[in-house]
Scaffold this motif. Structure first.
Motif, PDB file in Angstrom:
ATOM      1  N   THR A   1      30.130  26.974  53.114  1.00 10.39           N
ATOM      2  CA  THR A   1      29.939  26.515  54.482  1.00 10.39           C
ATOM      3  C   THR A   1      28.523  26.931  54.893  1.00 10.39           C
ATOM      4  OG1 THR A   1      30.720  28.605  55.412  1.00 10.39           O
ATOM      5  CG2 THR A   1      32.389  26.859  55.046  1.00 10.39           C
ATOM      6  N   ASP A   2      28.093  26.504  56.068  1.00 18.64           N
ATOM      7  CA  ASP A   2      26.786  26.936  56.558  1.00 18.64           C
ATOM      8  C   ASP A   2      26.758  28.460  56.704  1.00 18.64           C
ATOM      9  OD1 ASP A   2      25.799  24.376  56.618  1.00 18.64           O
ATOM     10  OD2 ASP A   2      26.213  24.062  58.755  1.00 18.64           O
ATOM     11  N   GLU A   3      27.875  29.046  57.166  1.00 18.21           N
ATOM     12  CA  GLU A   3      27.951  30.500  57.295  1.00 18.21           C
ATOM     13  C   GLU A   3      27.849  31.168  55.920  1.00 18.21           C
ATOM     14  OE1 GLU A   3      28.199  34.303  58.992  1.00 18.21           O
ATOM     15  OE2 GLU A   3      27.600  32.356  59.795  1.00 18.21           O
ATOM     16  N   GLY A   4      28.486  30.587  54.925  1.00 14.80           N
ATOM     17  CA  GLY A   4      28.398  31.108  53.570  1.00 14.80           C
ATOM     18  C   GLY A   4      26.969  31.074  53.053  1.00 14.80           C
ATOM     19  N   LYS A   5      26.264  29.982  53.336  1.00 10.81           N
ATOM     20  CA  LYS A   5      24.859  29.878  52.935  1.00 10.81           C
ATOM     21  C   LYS A   5      24.014  30.935  53.637  1.00 10.81           C
ATOM     22  CE  LYS A   5      25.257  24.949  51.977  1.00 10.81           C
ATOM     23  NZ  LYS A   5      24.979  23.595  52.448  1.00 10.81           N
ATOM     24  N   ASN A   6      24.311  31.171  54.925  1.00 15.87           N
ATOM     25  CA  ASN A   6      23.592  32.198  55.677  1.00 15.87           C
ATOM     26  C   ASN A   6      23.830  33.588  55.091  1.00 15.87           C
ATOM     27  OD1 ASN A   6      22.563  30.282  57.437  1.00 15.87           O
ATOM     28  ND2 ASN A   6      24.144  30.620  58.975  1.00 15.87           N
ATOM     29  N   ILE A   7      25.081  33.880  54.740  1.00 12.27           N
ATOM     30  CA  ILE A   7      25.410  35.190  54.173  1.00 12.27           C
ATOM     31  C   ILE A   7      24.739  35.359  52.809  1.00 12.27           C
ATOM     32  CG2 ILE A   7      27.304  36.606  53.242  1.00 12.27           C
ATOM     33  CD1 ILE A   7      27.051  36.686  56.311  1.00 12.27           C
ATOM     34  N   LEU A   8      24.720  34.304  51.999  1.00 14.37           N
ATOM     35  CA  LEU A   8      24.032  34.386  50.703  1.00 14.37           C
ATOM     36  C   LEU A   8      22.540  34.624  50.885  1.00 14.37           C
ATOM     37  CD1 LEU A   8      25.793  31.747  48.447  1.00 14.37           C
ATOM     38  CD2 LEU A   8      25.634  34.204  48.072  1.00 14.37           C
ATOM     39  N   ALA A   9      21.950  34.004  51.907  1.00  8.86           N
ATOM     40  CA  ALA A   9      20.528  34.237  52.189  1.00  8.86           C
ATOM     41  C   ALA A   9      20.312  35.690  52.615  1.00  8.86           C
ATOM     42  CB  ALA A   9      20.035  33.276  53.274  1.00  8.86           C
ATOM     43  N   GLU A  10      21.250  36.216  53.390  1.00 12.24           N
ATOM     44  CA  GLU A  10      21.164  37.618  53.805  1.00 12.24           C
ATOM     45  C   GLU A  10      21.309  38.543  52.590  1.00 12.24           C
ATOM     46  OE1 GLU A  10      23.303  40.816  56.823  1.00 12.24           O
ATOM     47  OE2 GLU A  10      24.032  38.749  56.784  1.00 12.24           O
ATOM     48  N   ILE A  11      22.234  38.225  51.691  1.00 13.62           N
ATOM     49  CA  ILE A  11      22.415  39.016  50.476  1.00 13.62           C
ATOM     50  C   ILE A  11      21.129  39.006  49.651  1.00 13.62           C
ATOM     51  CG2 ILE A  11      23.606  39.067  48.235  1.00 13.62           C
ATOM     52  CD1 ILE A  11      26.158  38.123  49.792  1.00 13.62           C
ATOM     53  N   ASP A  12      20.536  37.838  49.490  1.00 16.16           N
ATOM     54  CA  ASP A  12      19.288  37.703  48.731  1.00 16.16           C
ATOM     55  C   ASP A  12      18.188  38.567  49.359  1.00 16.16           C
ATOM     56  OD1 ASP A  12      17.697  36.444  46.614  1.00 16.16           O
ATOM     57  OD2 ASP A  12      16.683  35.394  48.262  1.00 16.16           O
ATOM     58  N   SER A  13      18.083  38.516  50.670  1.00 17.96           N
ATOM     59  CA  SER A  13      17.081  39.303  51.384  1.00 17.96           C
ATOM     60  C   SER A  13      17.325  40.809  51.194  1.00 17.96           C
ATOM     61  CB  SER A  13      17.109  38.939  52.872  1.00 17.96           C
ATOM     62  OG  SER A  13      16.241  39.754  53.600  1.00 17.96           O
ATOM     63  N   LEU A  14      18.583  41.219  51.282  1.00 14.84           N
ATOM     64  CA  LEU A  14      18.925  42.632  51.114  1.00 14.84           C
ATOM     65  C   LEU A  14      18.666  43.103  49.675  1.00 14.84           C
ATOM     66  CD1 LEU A  14      22.165  42.792  53.272  1.00 14.84           C
ATOM     67  CD2 LEU A  14      20.017  44.041  53.711  1.00 14.84           C
ATOM     68  N   GLU A  15      18.904  42.227  48.709  1.00  8.56           N
ATOM     69  CA  GLU A  15      18.618  42.594  47.322  1.00  8.56           C
ATOM     70  C   GLU A  15      17.122  42.800  47.106  1.00  8.56           C
ATOM     71  OE1 GLU A  15      22.465  40.608  45.047  1.00  8.56           O
ATOM     72  OE2 GLU A  15      20.592  39.463  45.128  1.00  8.56           O
ATOM     73  N   LYS A  16      16.305  41.962  47.735  1.00  2.21           N
ATOM     74  CA  LYS A  16      14.845  42.129  47.642  1.00  2.21           C
ATOM     75  C   LYS A  16      14.407  43.412  48.359  1.00  2.21           C
ATOM     76  CE  LYS A  16      13.478  37.295  47.018  1.00  2.21           C
ATOM     77  NZ  LYS A  16      14.646  36.997  46.244  1.00  2.21           N
ATOM     78  N   GLU A  17      15.042  43.690  49.500  1.00  2.36           N
ATOM     79  CA  GLU A  17      14.764  44.921  50.243  1.00  2.36           C
ATOM     80  C   GLU A  17      15.130  46.144  49.386  1.00  2.36           C
ATOM     81  OE1 GLU A  17      16.902  46.630  54.117  1.00  2.36           O
ATOM     82  OE2 GLU A  17      15.960  44.675  54.466  1.00  2.36           O
ATOM     83  N   TRP A  18      16.280  46.071  48.701  1.00  2.00           N
ATOM     84  CA  TRP A  18      16.738  47.156  47.834  1.00  2.00           C
ATOM     85  C   TRP A  18      15.704  47.432  46.741  1.00  2.00           C
ATOM     86  CZ3 TRP A  18      17.720  46.682  42.579  1.00  2.00           C
ATOM     87  CH2 TRP A  18      18.281  47.809  41.965  1.00  2.00           C
TER      88      TRP A  18
END
Length: 163
Positions: A110-127
């Motif tokens: 869903t759009d929310e799922g895509k948003n959460i995946l983008a957040e996960i990607d961002s957090l992985e880069k931050e990590w």
């Protein structure tokens, strides 16, 4: 004060280090994510994204057609469907239990799922920055990943992508 596990970690093998690194990344992501997801749900959400790609969908359909639909297979199918439905209840994916592509069920973000995946990607880069990965480290990891991928890819190819 030095961490009490430094000596133990220094004496571990590479396989153990990889496990520690993966656990650290997932812990960081889960602790900073706007939604509560279990470790397995993070991985499953990433799988939905991967399975949406046309060439991956073709492979999944081919696998499903060749699979022996034993009772054990049906049990596993029900268990995975249950896991996908939990993500659907969170509004992250949609589950189609009667798709017209030959699969017994199919999922899409869903759009929310895509948003959460983008957040996960961002957090992985931050990590990566938090743990101090350098460009040289990333190049080394990329080389290791490419070499490692050959092992799993050749195994899957040998099994005709039926797992």
């Amino acid at each position: 004060m030095a961490h009490p596990h430094i000596k133990a970690i220094e004496n571990m093998d590479a396989s153990s280090w990889i496990g520690i690194i993966e656990e650290s990344k997932l812990t960081y992501v889960r602790d900073n994510l706007d939604i509560h997801l279990h470790e397995s749900q993070v991985k499953l959400l990433k799988q939905v994204k991967k399975h949406e790609k046309p060439h991956h969908k073709k492979i999944r359909i081919k696998q499903y057609e060749k699979a022996d639909k034993s009772d054990l297979f049906k049990l596993h199918e029900k268990l995975y469907l249950k896991k996908y439905k939990k993500l659907a209840r969170k509004g992250l994916i949609e589950v189609d239990e009667s798709p017209d592509n030959g699969l017994s069920y199919d999922c899409k973000l869903t759009d929310e799922g895509k948003n959460i995946l983008a957040e996960i990607d961002s957090l992985e880069k931050e990590w990566e920055k938090v743990v101090g990965l350098s460009d040289d480290d990333l190049d080394t990891f990329k080389k290791i990943a490419l070499n490692s991928f050959e092992i799993s890819y050749n195994h899957k190819k040998k099994r005709e992508f039926i797992f």
